[in-house]
Design a protein around this motif. Structure first.
Motif, short mmCIF file in Angstrom:
data_model
loop_
_atom_site.label_atom_id
_atom_site.label_comp_id
_atom_site.label_asym_id
_atom_site.label_seq_id
_atom_site.Cartn_x
_atom_site.Cartn_y
_atom_site.Cartn_z
N ARG A 1 61.91 93.63 88.40
CA ARG A 1 63.18 93.64 87.95
C ARG A 1 63.78 92.13 87.39
O ARG A 1 63.40 91.05 88.21
N MET A 2 64.22 91.92 86.32
CA MET A 2 64.71 90.71 85.85
C MET A 2 66.18 90.48 86.28
O MET A 2 66.68 91.45 86.86
N PHE B 1 57.06 98.95 74.56
CA PHE B 1 56.25 99.87 75.25
C PHE B 1 56.87 100.43 76.54
O PHE B 1 57.72 100.97 76.81
N ARG B 2 56.33 99.99 77.73
CA ARG B 2 56.70 100.70 78.88
C ARG B 2 57.67 99.77 79.60
O ARG B 2 58.43 100.19 80.80
N SER B 3 58.26 98.79 79.11
CA SER B 3 59.36 97.77 79.72
C SER B 3 60.55 98.47 79.24
O SER B 3 60.70 99.05 77.99
N GLU B 4 61.62 98.27 80.11
CA GLU B 4 63.09 98.62 79.77
C GLU B 4 63.62 97.48 78.62
O GLU B 4 63.15 96.69 78.55
N LEU C 1 60.83 95.10 83.63
CA LEU C 1 59.56 95.18 82.91
C LEU C 1 58.22 95.44 83.33
O LEU C 1 57.82 95.04 84.40
N ALA C 2 57.42 96.24 82.66
CA ALA C 2 55.97 96.78 82.95
C ALA C 2 55.16 95.77 83.02
O ALA C 2 54.90 94.99 82.19
N THR C 3 54.50 95.71 84.42
CA THR C 3 53.60 94.56 84.45
C THR C 3 52.46 95.08 85.26
O THR C 3 52.48 95.79 86.22
#
Length: 86
Positions: free
Chosen positions: A21-22, A82-85, A28-30
């Motif tokens: 979470r930012m 991709f997988r990140s919001e 963000l997908a990590t």
């Protein structure tokens, strides 16, 4: 002109995925790749606007080379990719 949506490639079985979470709430997908053994480990961090699990960018291959040398790898999709919001 017509665009084709390309979904993200499959997550590597060698990685653990986290949604980080930012400050503004976007996650963000990590992907985290850890070498064998107990840490702490030196870490290489990379952020990509390209699919880190796709056919062209193969982060899992890069991770394998780093893991063999005792490094951990953290690979993150940039915001909205991709997988990140977004």
């Amino acid at each position: 002109m017509e665009f084709t949506h390309v979904p993200p490639g499959p997550l590597s079985d060698k990685a653990q995925q986290y949604m980080v979470r930012m400050r503004d709430g976007v996650r963000l997908a990590t992907d985290v790749y850890l070498p064998e053994g107990d840490g702490p480990f030196p870490v290489v961090l990379t952020r990509l606007p390209y699919d880190k699990n796709g056919e062209i960018i193969r982060v899992d291959v890069f991770a394998e080379a780093l893991l063999e040398r005792g490094y951990a790898l953290v690979a993150q999709d940039t915001r909205g990719k991709f997988r990140s919001e977004g």
